[in-house]
Design an enzyme around this catalytic site. Sequence first.
Site, mmCIF file in Angstrom:
data_model
loop_
_atom_site.group_PDB
_atom_site.id
_atom_site.type_symbol
_atom_site.label_atom_id
_atom_site.label_comp_id
_atom_site.label_asym_id
_atom_site.label_seq_id
_atom_site.Cartn_x
_atom_site.Cartn_y
_atom_site.Cartn_z
ATOM 1 N N THR A 117 0.832 -1.210 0.000
ATOM 2 C CA THR A 117 0.000 0.000 0.000
ATOM 3 C C THR A 117 0.864 1.256 0.000
ATOM 4 O OG1 THR A 117 -1.671 -1.183 1.219
ATOM 5 C CG2 THR A 117 -1.793 1.197 1.321
ATOM 6 N N GLY B 203 3.148 -3.145 8.864
ATOM 7 C CA GLY B 203 3.439 -3.407 10.274
ATOM 8 C C GLY B 203 4.926 -3.663 10.485
ATOM 9 N N GLU C 272 -5.484 -5.260 4.000
ATOM 10 C CA GLU C 272 -5.490 -6.388 3.044
ATOM 11 C C GLU C 272 -6.725 -6.367 2.159
ATOM 12 O OE1 GLU C 272 -2.898 -7.892 2.401
ATOM 13 O OE2 GLU C 272 -1.939 -6.934 4.114
#
Lengths: 465, 198
Positions: A147, A186, A429
């Site tokens: 992303t 993350g 996701e």
Amino acid sequence: INQDLQRERDKCTFNIQELTTLIDGGPEKTRERKDRENVMLSKREVFDGVPEEYLSHKERYENAIRNSVIAFSLVRKMQEEGKTSISNYRDVVGGLLGSSVLRDGSPLGLHYIMFMPAILNQGNEEQQEKWLPRAWNCSIIGSYAQTELGHGTFIRGLETTATYDAAAKQFVLHSPTLTAYKWWPGGLGQTANYCIVVAQLYTKGQCHGIHSFIIQVRDEETHMPLPGLKIGEIGAKLGLNAVNNGFLGFDNFRIPRTNMLMKHAQVLEDGTYVKSRHSKLNYGAMVFVRVVIVFDMVNYLSKAVTIAIRFSAVRRQCQLKAGEAECQILDYVTQQHKLLVCVAAAHAFRITANKLWVTFNEVNEQLVEGNMQRLPELHALACCLKAVTTADTAACVERCRLACGGHGYMMSSSLPLTYGLVTAACTYEGENTVLLLQTARFLVKTYQQLDSKTLTPTVAYLKSA
Amino acid sequence: AADGFCDSWSNTTDGIIRGFQVVAMRKIGQCVTVMTNRVNRGMSFEDAWNMTSVQLVAAAEAHCRVIIMSTFLEEVQEMSRTVSPQLKDVLYQLVELYCVYWALEKLSDLLLYTPISQKEVELLRLWYEETLTKLRPNAVGLVDAFDLRDEMLQSTLGSYDGRVYERLMEEAMKSPLNAEPVNHTFHKYLKPFMQGKL
């Protein structure tokens, strides 16, 4: 034991252990799960301390790193003892991340859930040999950056470029604009030293679409960001504040040619592009992650409804009939309506997730043999199941919170934290609406071919209906 | 297509699932029809898709509900061959509850696409309430079966022993504000304010 709870247990009409065994998938699986829990909780005392809610953002990260290192070193110990393998680490890591040891997520989660699977699914044998052992024993920590600040689920719109320089046999990674900065991965903030980056591949002046590259982002000794990278953490969020989500920008950053993951498509030394056998092969990794998310939802939902139902058995409020004692709130049908469907949903999702997992493995085997027939169906199925289970679980967790009245609003109930974790899954996701539209595309195509095509199992009903 | 197809839909979970299959099929078909009409009127396919996207999302969701419900029922049927009669009853009650709940939640779809009657809706509501009553005695047993240890739950409200109020107080005492009897802001701000000195 609270007397009301004990009475509830005494009047249960079925054997609880029998259902537990069924949920786990057999007595052996129950034993394995309990063993894993015992290992993970063996150092429980070191996790105790000031509740995270009273820490600053920075302290929460530092605490999360401390706890994650302790927790994942236990996973490493289990690996060394042969109690985990590549095939069952989903259970191990899922169990760990789903446990409250790491209450608000972990900066190391993506390393297991995305970094390693991506190497497995997209790296060739040589790359797997090089990277997997180091990733498996955590001598490197990875993240997965797809992303971008200005680009989400529509991955063809990604802006980051990887241009091949044949003379140097290197790729040049570049973020042409601010919107091209990687955003959200993350552990990328201050934790990972490697990252898989998805970028538009250019070679011999031609764009070949998005491909994955393994990038070192920090020095392995000093942990300093490498020159040519702008890296950091994205800041406080509704939940998942211990996950250390990061941003990453490239200023003509160079990596060796061999760092492009080349299981499917390849770039040869002279810059020749060798196309993938099938452009959809990379979908496997996305499907895997979405299956994992569905299992995560089962864990969170089971937790939330356990909390709310036990509380509803203990809590007494108002009288059903005048003159009687205050009754258990679980006796109110409105309360049963709020909670029992959540129990049913947890079972429905678990059973469906198990089937999706079986289908995923079957289709993967077919892919190895070059059979892509069921890939669109699997992708459509994973998309809608991820979307519906995350949305329904978020709604159920909120119902559970409301079912616990003001006490459910307390952070110590774990319900607000659980809601934060679950509602994030509606977005990451693949945002749910976008995913449902992907399923719709498959359904429309299938519908238009109803007369001419043999339908795959999950849509076979369309013909009979 | 639904005529006669859903005769037993309101009193068996299998019937509800068939009803949902019809809903999903009709919704997808409706999307195709609407998009085709739009394209025939000169709209590009992409614009027709965008204009129809709210309906497309609903169709995909309906399909997913079919998958979840039918998988749930099929697998429970499979499991029920090997489990005790008592557990079998509970598992079927859960399937029923789940299917009837969603039938009631998606009543507008069923009314639109299947020949469901007012009487059958009333029966569905009764069925739902009766199923809640049947499951009530096993509510705690059902969540105990998830076998989530207190250390995994880490919840003041959900511990196995039910010491809810004691745990809430214990956690409250961890608030840093409770570490001292008087917070410094009293002298700095509150007291002058209360005495009109600010």
